[in-house]
Design a protein around this motif. Structure first.
Motif, mmCIF file in Angstrom:
data_model
loop_
_atom_site.group_PDB
_atom_site.id
_atom_site.type_symbol
_atom_site.label_atom_id
_atom_site.label_comp_id
_atom_site.label_asym_id
_atom_site.label_seq_id
_atom_site.Cartn_x
_atom_site.Cartn_y
_atom_site.Cartn_z
ATOM 1 N N LEU A 1 0.833 -1.200 0.000
ATOM 2 C CA LEU A 1 0.000 0.000 0.000
ATOM 3 C C LEU A 1 0.869 1.252 0.000
ATOM 4 C CD1 LEU A 1 -2.697 1.504 0.233
ATOM 5 C CD2 LEU A 1 -2.570 1.189 2.719
ATOM 6 N N ALA A 2 1.933 1.242 0.790
ATOM 7 C CA ALA A 2 2.823 2.407 0.836
ATOM 8 C C ALA A 2 3.456 2.656 -0.524
ATOM 9 C CB ALA A 2 3.901 2.198 1.898
ATOM 10 N N CYS A 3 3.820 1.596 -1.232
ATOM 11 C CA CYS A 3 4.403 1.760 -2.570
ATOM 12 C C CYS A 3 3.393 2.383 -3.529
ATOM 13 C CB CYS A 3 4.885 0.421 -3.103
ATOM 14 S SG CYS A 3 6.340 -0.234 -2.229
ATOM 15 N N ARG A 4 2.133 2.005 -3.401
ATOM 16 C CA ARG A 4 1.101 2.587 -4.260
ATOM 17 C C ARG A 4 0.875 4.060 -3.917
ATOM 18 N NH1 ARG A 4 0.426 -2.727 -4.295
ATOM 19 N NH2 ARG A 4 -0.573 -3.717 -6.112
ATOM 20 N N LEU A 5 0.894 4.366 -2.635
ATOM 21 C CA LEU A 5 0.742 5.762 -2.240
ATOM 22 C C LEU A 5 1.899 6.601 -2.785
ATOM 23 C CD1 LEU A 5 -0.401 5.278 1.458
ATOM 24 C CD2 LEU A 5 -1.796 6.172 -0.401
ATOM 25 N N ALA A 6 3.113 6.071 -2.666
ATOM 26 C CA ALA A 6 4.276 6.791 -3.194
ATOM 27 C C ALA A 6 4.154 6.976 -4.699
ATOM 28 C CB ALA A 6 5.563 6.047 -2.841
ATOM 29 N N ALA A 7 3.643 5.958 -5.381
ATOM 30 C CA ALA A 7 3.464 6.058 -6.829
ATOM 31 C C ALA A 7 2.433 7.121 -7.180
ATOM 32 C CB ALA A 7 3.037 4.706 -7.392
ATOM 33 N N LEU A 8 1.356 7.179 -6.423
ATOM 34 C CA LEU A 8 0.326 8.180 -6.682
ATOM 35 C C LEU A 8 0.850 9.603 -6.512
ATOM 36 C CD1 LEU A 8 -2.682 6.453 -4.892
ATOM 37 C CD2 LEU A 8 -2.504 6.931 -7.340
ATOM 38 N N LEU A 9 1.911 9.759 -5.708
ATOM 39 C CA LEU A 9 2.453 11.093 -5.455
ATOM 40 C C LEU A 9 3.560 11.470 -6.432
ATOM 41 C CD1 LEU A 9 2.580 10.950 -1.557
ATOM 42 C CD2 LEU A 9 0.958 12.192 -2.984
ATOM 43 N N GLN A 10 3.917 10.558 -7.348
ATOM 44 C CA GLN A 10 4.974 10.880 -8.303
ATOM 45 C C GLN A 10 4.564 12.060 -9.179
ATOM 46 O OE1 GLN A 10 8.094 9.336 -8.703
ATOM 47 N NE2 GLN A 10 7.603 8.317 -6.782
ATOM 48 N N GLU A 11 3.274 12.121 -9.516
ATOM 49 C CA GLU A 11 2.745 13.216 -10.339
ATOM 50 C C GLU A 11 1.508 13.727 -9.650
ATOM 51 O OE1 GLU A 11 2.522 15.888 -13.528
ATOM 52 O OE2 GLU A 11 4.089 14.397 -13.152
ATOM 53 N N ARG A 12 1.476 15.018 -9.351
ATOM 54 C CA ARG A 12 0.427 15.561 -8.489
ATOM 55 C C ARG A 12 -0.974 15.214 -8.981
ATOM 56 N NH1 ARG A 12 0.475 21.843 -7.320
ATOM 57 N NH2 ARG A 12 2.282 21.223 -6.118
ATOM 58 N N ASP A 13 -1.215 15.359 -10.274
ATOM 59 C CA ASP A 13 -2.574 15.171 -10.797
ATOM 60 C C ASP A 13 -2.721 13.835 -11.510
ATOM 61 O OD1 ASP A 13 -3.540 17.676 -9.914
ATOM 62 O OD2 ASP A 13 -2.480 18.634 -11.549
ATOM 63 N N LEU A 14 -2.047 12.822 -11.020
ATOM 64 C CA LEU A 14 -2.024 11.538 -11.696
ATOM 65 C C LEU A 14 -3.408 10.980 -11.966
ATOM 66 C CD1 LEU A 14 0.018 9.452 -12.725
ATOM 67 C CD2 LEU A 14 -0.162 8.305 -10.539
ATOM 68 N N LEU A 15 -4.328 11.121 -10.997
ATOM 69 C CA LEU A 15 -5.658 10.525 -11.163
ATOM 70 C C LEU A 15 -6.740 11.574 -11.357
ATOM 71 C CD1 LEU A 15 -5.627 7.582 -8.623
ATOM 72 C CD2 LEU A 15 -5.088 7.603 -11.042
ATOM 73 N N ARG A 16 -6.382 12.720 -11.868
ATOM 74 C CA ARG A 16 -7.402 13.729 -12.139
ATOM 75 C C ARG A 16 -8.217 13.296 -13.362
ATOM 76 N NH1 ARG A 16 -5.892 19.987 -11.730
ATOM 77 N NH2 ARG A 16 -5.802 19.322 -9.578
ATOM 78 N N GLY A 17 -9.500 13.587 -13.337
ATOM 79 C CA GLY A 17 -10.343 13.204 -14.455
ATOM 80 C C GLY A 17 -11.257 12.048 -14.084
ATOM 81 N N PRO A 18 -11.733 11.272 -15.060
ATOM 82 C CA PRO A 18 -12.717 10.214 -14.798
ATOM 83 C C PRO A 18 -12.243 9.210 -13.762
ATOM 84 C CG PRO A 18 -12.493 10.601 -17.154
ATOM 85 C CD PRO A 18 -11.418 11.418 -16.501
ATOM 86 N N ALA A 19 -10.928 8.890 -13.737
ATOM 87 C CA ALA A 19 -10.443 7.872 -12.802
ATOM 88 C C ALA A 19 -10.578 8.305 -11.362
ATOM 89 C CB ALA A 19 -8.982 7.549 -13.108
ATOM 90 N N ALA A 20 -10.660 9.626 -11.123
ATOM 91 C CA ALA A 20 -10.744 10.110 -9.748
ATOM 92 C C ALA A 20 -12.026 10.896 -9.517
ATOM 93 C CB ALA A 20 -9.539 10.988 -9.440
ATOM 94 N N ALA A 21 -13.065 10.613 -10.285
ATOM 95 C CA ALA A 21 -14.321 11.348 -10.145
ATOM 96 C C ALA A 21 -14.842 11.235 -8.723
ATOM 97 C CB ALA A 21 -15.348 10.782 -11.126
ATOM 98 N N GLY A 22 -15.125 12.363 -8.127
ATOM 99 C CA GLY A 22 -15.674 12.385 -6.771
ATOM 100 C C GLY A 22 -14.638 12.228 -5.680
ATOM 101 N N ALA A 23 -13.372 12.058 -6.067
ATOM 102 C CA ALA A 23 -12.357 11.833 -5.037
ATOM 103 C C ALA A 23 -11.966 13.113 -4.320
ATOM 104 C CB ALA A 23 -11.116 11.188 -5.662
#
Length: 838
Positions: free
Chosen positions: A438-460
């Motif tokens: 889980l920590a590795c996934r969190l670190a990966a998500l922080l590699q690029e600030r807006d990595l999940l912006r758009g449909p993949a992060a709708a409502g997040a």
């Protein structure tokens, strides 16, 4: 094969390195320095049995250079020529030229400072001035001077102040080589600034495809803009047979290779790239360049200790590098989406990363190297002191440095991971808790600030936990469904798996990871990485961070109502930071897992609500109060000192200042102003000396009501000895007796000019102005009418009698005809009545 320009200066390079430990090679784009220089030096006598390390700033360039050089030798990468980058190595026992990325060079130097078996380190594309390149050169110079005087260093660049680098290398020779470029026409498209960036770039791409043969390379600031432009191009017509390829650092290797490979026969391609394509890489067939003139970089703020991702204009040097991409194989055209006037205002060169970046990783590497002061090493630009000091404070908080600034065993494990110290600390702590995946996934998500912006992060919203859940769900369901919307998720998953491999390589076998799929742990894990950004709610969407700064997130999302959050992406512009990404964390987790960072403080304080002294115990995490109890009773000494602090905070105004006591303080201040060796009675002196003159009178008091019983006059008089009291009464009396016999009070509120307000008739017969402070200070006479209204202000009574009196007399005699108005006031009898008694 056509001879490259570098061939003409390679004998000079060999000659320089035969006679000197270092050299500088300035070779323009297209000269062939990256691939030809290492091969030409391989058989030099001083390299017998030794290998060449060549540092490349970018993974794609490193891999491409190694593959190309191996092909020149009729081999595959991993034989004579290989490459080494994190989790991707093609190198063997016969490898003589090893192309490495920056982090790998740092790790090699840290594990073997003498670099046994290495005869030459080449720093390619040094003009990019990355943090790791500057650090690598500084460490290599130290190794050369202390451990390996036979180690050669060669710094290569396309655009660089060669003499300055040569000076750093101890007066190394500088070799200059012209490049092989074809003419490139420059077209300024000023209207590009008036449109949305993707629309302006799309228009320019279509224009380039229509006006020029060959392929088109587009420079954009980041991955987000690449995807937007790709969608924009796909919605409009492109010439038949045109393919669009993205090119950025996080892209999969096979997709990167497809972007740089020549276009298939009969087809054209458009490559949408970040600054990764600015140097080192030659993309065959490019005849047109479209440049947005923007770059994305992280800028560190010493004011808040937080980095922020910003989009900035490129420098003129970078713009010229980009322009040159259109002329590597044939004449071309560069379309710049700005005006010539804007171009003239660009900086000559970009700031070195060491001046703008977060220096936590650099500070850790220096500590592992054994350097306590960065000035011990030789730098082209030394790390700025304030950000470096803040980096050291963060590392101490993460447990990476000891009190003396040396690297702890935990800090060495963090450095071995080769990632940012925040992420490294989180990964190691997560492994202990069984939550490394889980920590590795969190670190990966922080590699690029807006990595999940758009449909993949709708409502997040700002909630990083919801993004982690999306990543875990997709991983569990499999990636076969695919689709463009999953591309960012796929990139994050690849990064996470790479981090897991790095963690296993650095930390050995991990304990059983039993909690790997519990996204509720996200906030706790992130609190290990960001102990200075744990936020405590203090209003809807408003938080106080453990580092002491305020921050806020958009209201209306559930996360904004969480008692505690960890703010992992914060924009520090303005007076209050804006939280862009965060995760909720529980108070129980903070108390349990941050126990070593908690401080228990007992405070005795002045409670303004109850206007009394109270005692409390607080459990603090940084600046956050996690627990508080107020039932304790303070001791008498604690109470008295808390009262002093309250009085100091109110500037003495809470004390019982009646009229007589106020006048006493003013009289004493008057004497201090005009008489030598007199105690200072200014408010500042009284506040600073309260322990001496006021503390003895506070025994048994604990509230504002109690303070009204302080014998303040007695306390003030206690500052004077018997002689001073006598002198005070004599030289600054409370009243002056005037010729009429009246005792008139003196106003000392202005210590420069004490005032005596007296009716004019009571001063008849007085020749001169009364004086105080041993005759040093005349009083200011406010002469009053019989009705006690001011008629004259003077500090020279004799002059008043001689002149102004007679004019005033006419007026007073008309208004007060029954009163006594003599012709000679200096000889007249003073009176407090209508007329004097004779």
């Amino acid at each position: 094969m056509t001879e490259l320009p570098i061939a003409r200066v390679l004998p000079d390079v060999k000659q320089a390195l035969n006679h000197s430990a270092s050299a500088v090679l300035i070779a323009e784009p297209g000269a062939g320095k990256t691939t030809e220089t290492p091969l030409a030096l391989l058989d030099e006598p001083w390299l017998k049995g030794l290998k060449i390390l060549m540092l490349e700033p970018r993974r794609l360039a490193a891999r491409s250079a190694a593959v190309y050089m191996a092909g020149r030798l009729g081999e595959k990468a991993g034989e004579t020529v290989g490459y080494r980058m994190r989790l991707d190595t093609r190198s063997g026992p016969k490898t003589r030229i090893e192309v490495v990325t920056e982090g790998v060079l740092t790790r090699m130097l840290q594990s073997d400072p003498g670099l046994e078996g290495v005869g030459l380190i080449i720093f390619d594309e040094f003009h990019e001035r990355s943090l790791h390149a500057d650090l690598g050169l500084a460490l290599a110079l130290e190794a050369q001077s202390v451990l390996r005087d036979d180690l050669r260093l060669l710094v290569m660049s396309a655009t660089l102040d060669g003499e300055r680098v040569a000076g750093l290398l101890g007066g190394a020779p500088v070799i200059t080589c012209p490049g092989r470029t074809f003419p490139v026409e420059t077209v300024y498209v000023a209207a590009g600034r008036e449109l949305a960036p993707e629309k302006a770039a799309a228009n320019a791409v279509r224009r380039a495809l229509g006006e020029q043969p060959g392929d088109v390379l587009v420079f954009l600031p980041g991955e987000r803009e690449i995807h937007r432009l790709r969608r924009e191009l796909e919605t409009g017509p492109l010439p038949a047979g045109t393919d669009v390829y993205p090119l950025y650092g996080q892209l999969r290797q096979e997709e990167q290779l497809a972007a740089v490979a020549p276009a298939a026969a009969g087809r054209r391609k458009v490559v949408l790239a970040t600054s990764i394509a600015e140097t080192s890489l030659t993309i065959q067939g490019v005849r047109g360049v479209v440049d947005t003139g923007l770059r994305r970089t992280q800028v560190f703020s010493p004011r808040t200790g937080m980095p922020r991702l910003v989009t900035l204009p490129v420098s003129r040097a970078s713009a010229d590098q980009r322009r040159g991409r259109a002329g590597r194989t044939a004449p071309g055209v560069c379309y710049r989406l700005w005006s010539e006037e804007e171009h003239a205002r660009l900086k000559d060169a970009s700031e070195p990363e060491i001046r703008e970046a977060d220096l936590a990783e650099l500070a850790l590497e220096l500590a592992v190297w054994g350097v306590r002061d960065a000035a011990e090493l030789r730098w082209l630009d030394a790390p700025p002191a304030a950000p470096l000091a803040q980096a050291g404070e963060l590392l101490r908080r993460l447990g990476a440095l000891d009190a003396a600034g040396g690297a702890t065993p935990h800090g060495r494990r963090m450095a071995a991971l080769g990632t940012h110290p925040r992420m490294a600390h989180m990964l190691l702590r997560a492994a202990e808790l069984g939550a490394a995946p889980l920590a590795c996934r969190l670190a990966a998500l922080l590699q690029e600030r807006d990595l999940l912006r758009g449909p993949a992060a709708a409502g997040a919203g700002s909630d990083l936990t919801l993004r982690a859940e999306a990543l875990l769900r997709r991983d569990a369901a499999g990636w076969a469904a695919g689709g463009e919307d999953t591309a960012p998720l796929r990139a994050a998953e690849r990064t996470a798996r790479r981090l897991e491999a790095q963690l296993r390589a650095a930390a050995g076998d991990l304990p059983p990871q039993k909690r790997q799929e519990d996204p509720a742990l996200s906030g706790l894990l992130l609190s290990f990485a960001y102990p200075d950004r744990i936020g405590q709610r203090r209003g809807e969407g408003a938080f106080l961070l453990s580092g002491g700064r305020g921050a806020a997130m958009n209201e209306g999302q559930p996360l904004a109502r969480s008692p505690y959050v960890v703010a992992v992406a914060v924009d520090d512009q303005g007076t209050q930071s804006r939280i862009q990404l965060a995760a909720a964390v529980s108070e129980a987790d903070l108390l349990e897992h941050h126990a070593g960072e908690l401080r228990e403080v007992r405070e005795v304080y002045w409670d303004r609500q109850t206007a009394s002294v109270r005692a409390r115990r607080r459990v603090l995490l940084g600046e956050l109060v996690l627990k508080e109890a107020t039932h304790e009773q303070p001791t008498a000494e604690e109470t008295s000192r808390a009262l002093l602090e309250a009085i100091s905070g109110e500037r003495l105004e809470v004390l019982p200042w009646d009229k007589a006591t106020t006048q006493l303080r003013e009289r004493m201040a008057f004497m201090a102003r005009h008489v030598p060796d007199w105690p200072d009675m200014s408010p500042e002196a009284l506040l600073s000396g309260m322990e001496e003159w006021l503390l003895p009178y506070l025994d048994g008091m604990r509230s504002l009501r109690d303070l009204q019983r302080v014998p303040l006059r007695q306390a003030l008089e206690g500052r004077l000895d018997w002689q001073q009291r006598q002198r005070l009464d004599r030289e600054a009396p409370t009243h002056l007796t005037v010729p009429s016999g009246s005792r008139v009070p003196v106003d000392y509120s202005d210590p420069e000019a004490p005032v005596l307000a007296v009716r004019l008739q009571e001063m008849f017969g007085q020749q001169d102005t009364p004086r105080l402070a041993e005759g040093r200070v005349p009083v200011v006479l406010h002469l009053l009418s019989p009705a006690r209204r001011p008629v004259q202000v003077t500090s020279d009574l004799a002059s008043f009698w001689a002149s102004a009196y007679f004019e005033i007399k006419k007026d007073l005699k008309g208004r007060y005809p029954k009163h006594y108005w003599p012709d000679d006031p200096t000889e007249a009898v003073a009176t407090s009545r209508v007329k004097p008694r004779l």
